[in-house]
Each structure stands twice: as structure tokens, then as C-alpha cells.
Design an enzyme around this catalytic site. Structure first.
Site, PDB file in Angstrom:
ATOM      1  N   HIS A 388       0.901  -1.350   0.025  1.00 13.69           N
ATOM      2  CA  HIS A 388      -0.021  -0.006   0.015  1.00 13.69           C
ATOM      3  C   HIS A 388       1.136   1.457   0.133  1.00 13.69           C
ATOM      4  CE1 HIS A 388      -3.273  -2.799   0.929  1.00 13.69           C
ATOM      5  NE2 HIS A 388      -2.515  -3.266   1.990  1.00 13.69           N
ATOM      6  N   HIS A 392       1.139  11.726  -0.128  1.00 16.75           N
ATOM      7  CA  HIS A 392       0.773  13.201   0.180  1.00 16.75           C
ATOM      8  C   HIS A 392      -0.148  13.587  -0.977  1.00 16.75           C
ATOM      9  CE1 HIS A 392       0.119  17.176   1.459  1.00 16.75           C
ATOM     10  NE2 HIS A 392       0.910  17.346   0.531  1.00 16.75           N
TER      11      HIS A 392
END
Length: 493
Positions: A388, A392
Site C-alpha cells: 500500500h 501525500h
């Protein structure tokens, strides 16, 4: 034509499986070598008679001093190891602030509001509309209450109210979900770049929740959107020193006092991207908390490019020609972010990549440096190191660039794109909304590895690596509760 295309696809498919086979071979090479060695040891042990075992025991009895010395050495060594080893840091739980629906800012409402403010000229309004349309933000992002007023009221009082609403909202949820009392918390780290009043934000939290007097509190300011990872790193270091403790990290940003009311294009971008949001994270070094914790912190890697003038100046709070204050974003931002990422993964790569990827990278590097082979630099496959990715949600361009450079699949950047669409750029807390998205989708399985990547002014690129300790389910009052079924949404190009 179809025959050539099928032949090309077959070659790509074969290359993929060759690389996959190579990866498994190198990764499990040590195990494959140990199997015959263990077989030899077992065969030799099975041939020992009772007389051989008795003779070995008599030999040890006659060398009792050596046995005692060896045992003492092992005992002392084990004691030193357990006393000096790094303490594990667990992420017990976290909570993200969900703004009330009354604070939502639809695109049409945003543009109408900007026109009625009277501070933007026609060129700026066209620019804002264009950027907003391409930003990747949806119709449900939220702005603080002061910015819904006409004219806006960016006062100190309004800024305090926004910050309290976000921080206390996230913390109330966190304390309720974990059953941890505020007085049990020994370390508090708060990060907010652009709003740093006196008393500090950490003091506001201590006062609100009546925390204990010997709490170790820190307030990080001016460190940009990557400050959330910095705050986690600081909390981690504090937990290495203070045994059996809880640490809370609060990440947020203030919009009220940092809206730009001028017409400089480089300073108008944040108006389109940044929205209200925040997160509170509970960390622990208590071994008993492992069973109930969601994740274990594996690595934190921080890269600072501030020695370079272009990098230092690419994100800067300043005043325009008429004295209006805002945050200016340089045209070189994406290039600088790419270079910072390269520096960061150069350090992170050897810590997380399988040996197969490291060998390929090293071989191509040597070939180019020593024999000038002019081979295209090998880009490590980070999909082999992580399941995963929390990139940002700084903007659509940031996500696109990392998806391309890291050769990720659409599913790997889905959480980042959907977080940007639903909540906008919430600065340092965006990586937690993304993690919450993955949990709400039921994708986080035991043993999965998560890479949180954040960029910030200075210029900084910071990474945090987490290991899922169980099949993680979303916590109560998740920010995606009630709307996750609508995602992912189809984004316009």
C-alpha cells in the site's frame, strides 16, 4: 498487425514472469541453501549411537569450566541485547477530523464567493476557475467557517476556533475509540506550519484535556506538509527513552489566517488546493499494546534539501508587491520534489527492497559507471516492498508524477486521489485520511506493508513504513464512514 501486437504482448508477459521467477529465486536463495544443509545435519544426527551421546556428555563434564564460562557469556550477552535493543513502537489507533457538512465548498460556490470578495481581478478569477477544474478536488471539500463569511473574517479568534475544532474533534474520537485517558499520555507532539500562537497548540490541548504536569510536549511549526512524518519520528525517538509510555501526534494546518487575497498567480494556487482537516495518532511502546494495535513502525527516513537555494525557496510564505501575505509555489516545485524523492528512496531502498531488486540496481549502476554501458538506470520495483502507498495528496500533479516515477498501478494511488477528491489537500494529515480509506475498503491484511510519503517546504521528503499487525478494520467514526461505497469515483481528465 494483430500478429505483431500479440507477439509483443507475449514477450512482455514472458519478461514479467522471468523477472518474477528471478525475484523469488534470489529472495528465497538462503532458504534453498539451508535445506540441503539441514538434511545433512539430520542424517548425521540420526547415525549417532547412545554410546556416542554418552561420550559427548563425559567430555563436557571434564571441561566444566569452559561450559560455565560459555554459559555466563551467553547470559551476559543476552542481557545486554535485551537492555539496549530498540523498543518497538506500535500505532494503537488514529482518528481523522470530519468537518460538518455546512462547511462544504462546491466549485460554483467557491467561484461565486471569490467574485463577491472583490479582491481578485478578472485574470485571477479565470486562473482560479481553471486551476480548480484541474485540481482533482470534488464538491465536498470543506473550508473554515470564517471563509464562508462575506467579507471573510480571518481573525486570530477565528483561527483559534478552527484549530480547536479540528484538534479537539480528532482527539475526542481517538480517546473514545482507544479508552486511553488523557492523563495516561506522557508525550505530545503537535505540528502546524502556519499558525503558531502563544500559548502554543500543544498547550491548548494540555489545557483542554487537563493532562499531567510532567508531559513531554512539543510544538512543530513552519515544517510544511511533511511535518506529520517528522512528528511521528520525534515521538518514536521519545518512546525509545521513556519506557511504558503513550505518545500522541496531532497533525493539522490552519486555513483561516492563510488565505491569499491578492492577484499573484504563484500565490493563488494554495487557495484552490488547501482545505480543512487534521488527524490524531496514538503511539505506544508497551508490549501489552501489540495485541490491540493496528500497525508497527518499521522505518522513518527523512531527507532535507534545504542546502540547495532553489529547493529552499520553492515553497515560501511571503508578501506580494502590494503587501498581501500568502504562500508562493515555484514552477520548479515538481522537479525539486522529484529530486528529493530520489534522495529519499536511495536511503530507504536498501532497508525495504528485496535483495533481488538491489542486485539489479547495483549491476546497472556499476555497468554505467565502470564500463560506460549506457544502460537505462534501473528503477527498483517498490511494489515488491510495499502493498500500500499513502502519497501525500498535495495535488493532482504530485500524485501523477509519483505514479509515473515509481511505476505504480492506478489501485496504488487510488487512496491518494480519492482523499484529494473528498477532502482536498489537508497538508500533513492527508496521509492518515488515505490510510483510513484503505481500511474502509477492507484492503489492509495482516503482514501488509504501508509506505507513507510526504513532501514539505524546506524542501523535505519524508517516508514512514508501517507493518499491519492484523486484518485492520476501520475505527468508529472513520472519515469515510457513510460515503466509502461511493468511491472510487471517475475523475475527469
Amino acid at each position: 498487425m494483430n500478429g505483431e501486437k500479440n507477439s509483443s504482448n507475449n514477450r512482455v508477459l514472458k519478461l514479467k514472469y522471468v523477472k518474477l521467477g528471478y525475484h523469488y529465486l534470489i529472495t528465497h536463495l538462503l532458504k534453498l541453501c539451508l535445506v540441503p544443509l539441514m538434511a545433512v545435519i539430520i542424517v548425521q544426527a540420526s547415525r549417532l549411537s547412545l554410546n556416542d551421546i554418552h561420550q559427548t556428555w563425559l567430555h563436557l563434564e571434564h571441561n566444566l569450566v569452559y561450559v560455565v564460562v560459555l554459559s555466563a557469556f551467553v547470559l551476559v550477552g543476552s542481557t545486554v541485547y535485551f537492555m539496549t535493543r530498540k523498543r518497538s513502537v506500535y500505532l494503537v489507533d488514529y482518528a481523522c477530523y470530519l468537518p460538518p457538512s455546512k462547511l462544504k465548498v462546491e466549485h460554483d460556490r467557491f467561484m461565486k464567493h471569490c467574485k463577491l470578495m472583490g479582491c481578485f481581478d478578472e485574470t485571477s478569477l479565470v486562473f482560479l476557475d481553471k486551476i480548480l477544474g484541474r485540481s482533482g478536488l470534488g464538491e465536498e471539500t470543506c473550508a473554515p467557517e470564517a471563509m464562508h463569511c462575506l467579507p471573510p473574517k480571518p481573525s486570530m479568534e477565528a483561527a483559534r476556533q478552527e484549530t480547536e475544532q479540528v484538534m479537539f474533534g480528532a482527539l475526542d474520537t481517538l480517546f473514545a475509540n482507544t479508552n486511553v485517558k488523557p492523563k495516561d499520555v506522557g508525550i505530545l507532539v503537535v505540528n502546524c506550519s502556519l499558525f503558531n500562537p502563544t500559548p502554543s497548540l500543544s498547550s491548548m490541548i494540555i489545557n483542554k484535556y487537563k493532562m499531567r504536569g510532567n508531559i513531554k510536549s512539543f510544538n512543530l511549526g513552519g515544517m510544511g506538509c511533511s511535518a506529520g512524518v517528522i512528528a511521528v519520528d520525534l515521538a518514536k525517538d521519545m518512546l525509545q527513552v521513556h519506557r511504558n509510555n503513550y505518545a500522541i501526534v496531532v497533525s493539522t494546518e490552519n486555513i483561516t489566517q492563510n488565505w491569499y487575497f491578492g492577484n499573484k498567480k504563484a500565490m493563488l494556487l494554495p487557495n484552490c488546493l488547501f482545505r480543512i482537516g487534521g488527524a490524531a495518532v496514538l503511539l505506544s511502546n508497551k508490549s501489552v499494546d501489540r495485541l490491540r494495535s493496528k500497525y508497527k513502525l518499521i522505518h522513518v527516513v527523512r531527507t532535507h534539501c534545504g542546502a540547495n537555494n532553489k529547493a529552499f525557496n520553492c515553497v515560501q510564505q511571503e508578501q506580494d508587491d502590494v503587501g498581501k501575505t500568502g504562500v508562493s509555489l515555484s514552477k520548479d516545485l515538481m522537479t525539486i520534489a522529484g529530486n528529493a524523492l530520489k534522495s529519499n528512496i536511495t536511503t530507504l531502498g536498501p532497508l525495504v527492497l528485496p535483495i533481488s531488486e538491489q542486485i539489479l540496481f547495483f549491476v546497472t549502476l556499476v555497468a554505467n559507471k565502470l564500463i560506460n554501458a549506457k544502460i537505462k538506470p534501473y528503477i527498483p520495483d517498490f511494489k515488491l516492498a510495499f502493498e500500500h502507498f499513502c502519497i501525500h495528496a498535495g495535488g493532482r500533479a504530485v500524485i501523477d508524477e509519483l505514479e509515473k516515477n515509481l511505476q505504480l498501478l492506478p489501485v496504488h494511488v487510488e487512496a491518494s486521489r480519492m482523499t484529494l477528491h473528498r477532502f482536498g489537500n489537508t497538508s500533513s494529515s492527508s496521509i492518515w485520511y488515505e490510510l483510513a480509506y484503505m481500511e474502509a475498503k477492507g484492503r489492509m491484511r495482516k503482514g501488509d506493508r504501508v509506505w507513507q510519503i510526504a513532501f514539505g517546504s524546506g524542501f523535505k521528503c519524508n517516508s514512514a513504513v508501517w507493518l499491519a499487525l492484523k486484518n485492520v478494520k476501520p475505527s468508529c467514526n472513520s472519515p469515510w464512514e457513510g460515503c466509502i461505497h461511493r468511491y472510487p469515483v471517475q475523475l475527469s481528465l
